[in-house]
Design an enzyme around this catalytic site. Structure first.
Site, PDB file in Angstrom:
ATOM      1  N   HIS A 456      -6.262  56.602  41.787  1.00 60.56           N
ATOM      2  CA  HIS A 456      -7.339  57.397  42.361  1.00 60.56           C
ATOM      3  C   HIS A 456      -8.611  56.943  42.106  1.00 60.56           C
ATOM      4  CE1 HIS A 456      -4.493  61.022  42.994  1.00 60.56           C
ATOM      5  NE2 HIS A 456      -4.587  60.159  44.209  1.00 60.56           N
ATOM      6  N   GLU A 694       8.270  41.554  56.996  1.00 62.99           N
ATOM      7  CA  GLU A 694       7.939  41.821  55.557  1.00 62.99           C
ATOM      8  C   GLU A 694       9.033  41.531  54.563  1.00 62.99           C
ATOM      9  OE1 GLU A 694       6.105  45.742  55.001  1.00 62.99           O
ATOM     10  OE2 GLU A 694       7.732  46.596  56.427  1.00 62.99           O
ATOM     11  N   ASP A 718       4.434  43.183  51.419  1.00 62.43           N
ATOM     12  CA  ASP A 718       5.755  43.151  51.265  1.00 62.43           C
ATOM     13  C   ASP A 718       6.539  42.058  51.009  1.00 62.43           C
ATOM     14  OD1 ASP A 718       6.445  45.753  50.279  1.00 62.43           O
ATOM     15  OD2 ASP A 718       6.205  46.688  52.084  1.00 62.43           O
ATOM     16  N   CYS A 765      -0.674  42.191  59.368  1.00 60.89           N
ATOM     17  CA  CYS A 765      -1.450  43.363  59.010  1.00 60.89           C
ATOM     18  C   CYS A 765      -1.437  43.718  57.385  1.00 60.89           C
ATOM     19  CB  CYS A 765      -0.671  44.498  59.617  1.00 60.89           C
ATOM     20  SG  CYS A 765       1.153  44.809  59.193  1.00 60.89           S
TER      21      CYS A 765
HETATM   22  C1  PEP Z   1       2.579  45.106  54.261  1.00 59.74           C
HETATM   23  O1  PEP Z   1       3.776  44.999  53.496  1.00 59.74           O
HETATM   24  O2  PEP Z   1       2.166  44.037  54.223  1.00 59.74           O
HETATM   25  C2  PEP Z   1       2.283  46.248  55.072  1.00 59.74           C
HETATM   26  C3  PEP Z   1       1.029  45.952  55.946  1.00 59.74           C
HETATM   27  O3  PEP Z   1       3.130  47.405  54.747  1.00 59.74           O
HETATM   28  P1  PEP Z   1       2.565  48.560  53.668  1.00 59.74           P
HETATM   29  O4  PEP Z   1       1.461  47.716  52.718  1.00 59.74           O
HETATM   30  O5  PEP Z   1       2.254  49.716  54.224  1.00 59.74           O
HETATM   31  O6  PEP Z   1       3.764  48.597  52.793  1.00 59.74           O
HETATM   32 MG    MG Z   2       5.103  46.768  54.032  1.00 64.80          MG
END
Ligand code: PEP
Ligand code: MG
Length: 844
Positions: A456, A694, A718, A765
């Protein structure tokens, strides 16, 4: 050698047996000292649970250890914090070195005196030599002194295995112990635990005596006291590092709150402490200011109550007062992130499991405060022991609500903290409640021992744009208030008493940074085209309507990742269709029909459990039933989500994305469910369907997935974790679990190639897309879209505008052949500095 027979450990006392998890003291309940059991005593003579030699009796008579002929060591510790009684109330009946038989009386104690003057009478029996044991009967309920309780198989170790090879041993400078009671059980356990992290043979010396530093009992046997001068010696490959770490730990009190005054332990801090303390970046940026230590008030909670009726009422009224106070804090919160945290705290206060546990203890005669603390602490210990960083950080929330309710029960007023200007707040762990009441205009940054990038304090720091470092060594807690420090969160460093040049450098960097941000913001609505005219889409990663709106205002060209989990987490039941549909529709409307909205289906599982989706506990949640696996296991959950997402078709250019896909069968089954739901709604046109890349399996088989999807989006967070086999939230691996590693880059390159061969687009992403250092690399690897964290949209768009695609392609090819993430970053930095620094200087 004869195989030792099974050894039985007998009850050292009569009383009520309790699981160790319920002991309201993490040093015992976390089993850092050793596994074993706890007895709420009804007799007053502590007896030997096994035959052996008394290897240690604490001078204060509250703890005794026995070692048997096979090296099995059992520690008995009467009461909690009883070391503070300085021997009063205890009568020692045996001496060190004495042979004792099972059931022989070891210590007699005055139960009334101890109960009145110490935190608790709960008595621990712990197998500190570490042998696993089995229970010979029930694990709770009444036991009689002498009754066999545990069975274990001695491994038959040599009794005194650690022999110091004096030749070549390194010695530390002398350290003056700052602990008021010397190295008693708690700090000794912390010290031994730290020593076990090194392969060197390590010894702790006091005058002519020395002890194996990896043995808790041996350290306690040194009988150290306040201001004793000790030394650490080590021999082995990591001896130097071991000495440095252990000396710092000793000087800082081994996890105990100590006051480092001018005549107590000044030498170790001055001579052996480095000028720079290192942790991990939790919120980027830098600041120069003065140390302000924030420590939680110690509360005195009596164990016994005044009857269950009175105590239940006490707890109930404190809980409702706490809920009301949190509501007020939610209403006054400085942003969504903070308000969400207080909402989660309100839910903890209403958690039926916690309440039930507290009520059971109250009915056993405990006070409301004791019962509440025991219930929350045992749950927090459980969270911490699951090996999941996210849950471990939720344990900090439990600590926070524990403290809030205890203060209300005890009638303790919160102290308002007067902050000086330019404060850098230092704490073991900063709780949301501590940060909520602070005058943030005076705070320049945060530095904590606990926590990580998802804690947090990290969330709050990022939301308020302040730099923060987590995971610093405990030594940071010994810094005096007012010490000048330079907090460089980008590098994860806290520099103590920095010199003028370092401060000036920081100020220049800050000024340039502000100018750059100002410039990028002014240009945010312009398209992101490279200098040679190639347009790239920069979209946003969001988890709320507010973020969607903010993204549009900052020049976002769509949403590349809507993390739909936000609708599902921190609640007791699944969101209704109407709630989901109206949220998705509101977000789609904020974007409008010309922009992409990529909704990722629910990505939860063992690492982010849902209260209303019961699951078996998993040894390895990150490799367990998460993401699409969980949804296909509970198809109705996925069908309901599809139905709700489909209700916003037409309001934006709708895309649905599946997380954690590893198998073609998962994609095909999910598509079938989606088609059935669309058909049931009478939709003739399906939204675009894509998958996240991922899991390395999906990246490696991208050529087979590509014909069956509309797009890919690469989740580098990931993908890096699974490619490098490094937990993405591990504080010690943070700097190595780097998406810039060439192995990850090669997977990105082959994914893009496979997608483009089938005419499909690829986005990124993961957090890497938000790093402007990665921008030329990702463009050069052929990525079509970058989906980034909202505040970074202007910076990423600006970074695209400074490059030529041909250069990006050249540099991407070059770095694919490098050896390490550091080499890749260094090459990109060279390219970045040659391009960006001159252009900034020219513009200003
Ligand atoms: C990722 O794994 O890069 C991703 C965008 O998903 P999250 O971070 O939500 O697991
Ligand atoms: Mg992910």
């Amino acid at each position: 050698m004869a195989i030792p027979q099974q050894l039985q450990l007998h009850a050292p006392l009569s009383g009520v047996l309790m699981p160790l998890d319920l002991v309201p003291d993490p040093v015992f309940s976390s089993r850092v000292i050793g596994d074993g059991l706890c007895i709420d005593p009804a007799s007053t003579t502590l007896c030997a649970p096994l035959r052996g030699v008394v290897s240690n009796v604490q001078a204060s008579g509250h703890a005794v250890s026995i070692t048997d002929e096979n090296g099995v060591q059992v520690l008995m510790h009467i009461g909690l914090d009883t070391v503070n009684l300085a021997g009063k109330g205890f009568t020692q009946l045996v001496a060190e070195g004495q042979q004792v038989e099972v059931g022989q009386a070891l210590i007699e104690f005055d139960a009334d005196f101890v109960a009145l003057n110490a935190r608790s009478l709960l008595t621990l029996m712990l197998v500190v030599s570490g042998e696993p044991f089995t229970w010979l009967g029930a694990q709770t309920g009444w036991v009689d002194s002498g009754q066999p309780l545990l069975g274990l198989n001695p491994v038959g170790q040599a009794k005194d295995e650690a022999v110091l090879q004096e030749v070549g041993a390194l010695y530390s400078n002398p350290v003056t112990l700052p602990n008021l009671n010397g190295l008693h059980a708690r700090p000794a356990a912390v010290f031994a635990q730290a020593a076990k992290g090194f392969s060197a043979s390590i010894f702790l010396h006091k005058q002519q005596e020395r002890s194996n530093a990896k043995s808790l009992v041996a350290i306690m046997a040194l009988q150290t006291a306040f201001a004793d001068v000790v030394q650490v010696s080590a021999v082995g490959p990591d001896a130097e590092a071991a000495i440095k770490t252990l000396v710092e730990l000793l000087a800082a009190g081994c996890g105990e709150a100590v006051t480092v005054t001018a005549n107590v332990a000044p030498a170790p801090l001055e001579t052996s402490s480095p000028k720079v303390l290192r942790g991990v970046c939790a919120s980027a940026g830098s600041a120069y200011g003065q140390v302000v230590q924030i420590a939680e008030q110690a509360l005195d909670v009596s164990e016994w109550g005044e009857g269950s009726q009175v105590e239940r009422e006490r707890l109930c009224s404190a809980l409702s007062e706490a809920v009301a106070a949190l509501q007020q804090m939610r209403d006054n919160a400085t942003g969504d992130a903070q308000a969400e945290i207080f909402k989660a705290h309100q839910e903890l206060l209403e958690d039926p499991g916690l309440l039930e546990l507290a009520h059971v203890l109250i009915d056993e005669g405990k006070s409301a405060g004791f019962a509440w603390r025991a219930a929350t602490e045992s749950t927090a210990t459980l969270f911490k022991s699951l090996g999941n960083a996210l849950l471990a950080e939720r344990a900090a929330d439990l600590d926070d609500v524990t403290q809030r309710v205890l203060k209300l029960i005890l009638g303790v007023q919160d102290r308002t903290l007067e902050l000086p200007e330019g404060a850098i707040l230092i704490a073991d762990q900063l709780t949301p409640s501590q940060t909520a009441g602070l005058d943030t205009r005076k705070v320049l940054g945060f530095a904590t021992v606990g926590g990580g990038a998802t804690s947090h304090v990290a969330i709050l720091a990022r939301a308020s744009g302040l730099p923060a470092i987590c995971g610093l060594p405990v030594q940071v807690l010994a810094l005096a208030n007012g010490t000048q420090v330079l907090l460089d969160a980008d590098k994860g460093e806290l520099q103590l008493d920095p010199d003028l040049a370092a401060i000036e450098q920081l100020q220049v960097r800050r000024k340039l940074e502000q100018q750059r941000q100002h410039h990028e913001l002014a240009q945010a609505s312009r398209a992101a085209c490279t200098r040679d005219g190639h347009h790239f889409e920069v979209t946003a990663n969001i988890a709320s309507l507010a973020e969607a709106e903010q993204a549009m205002a900052l020049g976002g060209e769509g949403v590349g990742l809507l993390r739909s989990e936000f609708l599902y987490l921190d609640r007791h039941h699944a969101p209704s269709h109407d709630e989901q549909a109206s949220t998705y529709s509101a977000i789609a409307r904020a974007l409008g029909p010309a922009r992409n909205l990529v909704v990722r289906t629910l990505d939860v599982g063992g690492d982010k459990p849902l209260a209303y989706v019961p699951m078996d506990s998993e040894t390895n949640p990150f490799l367990g039933l998460r993401g699409i696996r969980l949804c296909l296991d509970r198809p109705q959950l996925l069908r309901d989500q599809f139905k709700a997402i489909l209700s916003c078709a037409g309001l934006a250019r709708l895309h649905i994305m599946l997380p954690m896909v590893a198998q073609l069968a998962e994609l095909r089954l999910a598509r079938q469910l989606l088609e059935e739901e669309a058909l049931a709604l009478g939709l003739t046109e399906l939204p675009k369907l894509g998958i996240m890349i991922e899991v390395p399996a999906a990246a490696l088989m991208a050529d087979l997935f590509a014909p069956e999807v509309d797009f890919f989006s690469i989740g580098t967070n990931d993908l890096t974790q699974y490619t490098l086999a490094m937990d993405r939230d591990h504080p010690r691996l943070a700097s190595q679990a780097d998406s810039f590693h060439p192995s990850v880059l090669r997977l990105i390159a082959s994914t893009v190639k496979a997608a483009h061969a089938h005419g499909k687009w690829v986005g990124v992403c993961g957090a890497m897309a938000s790093e402007t250092l990665a921008t030329p690399l990702l463009l050069g690897l052929g990525v079509d879209e970058l989906s980034v964290s909202v505040p970074l949209i202007p910076a990423v768009k600006a970074a695209i505008r400074t490059v030529e695609l041909v250069d990006c392609q050249t540099i991407a090819q070059q770095v694919l052949g490098l050896e390490s993430a550091e080499q890749v970053r260094a090459a990109l930095r060279l390219y970045h500095d040659a391009r960006v620094v001159p252009s900034l200087v020219l513009e200003n």
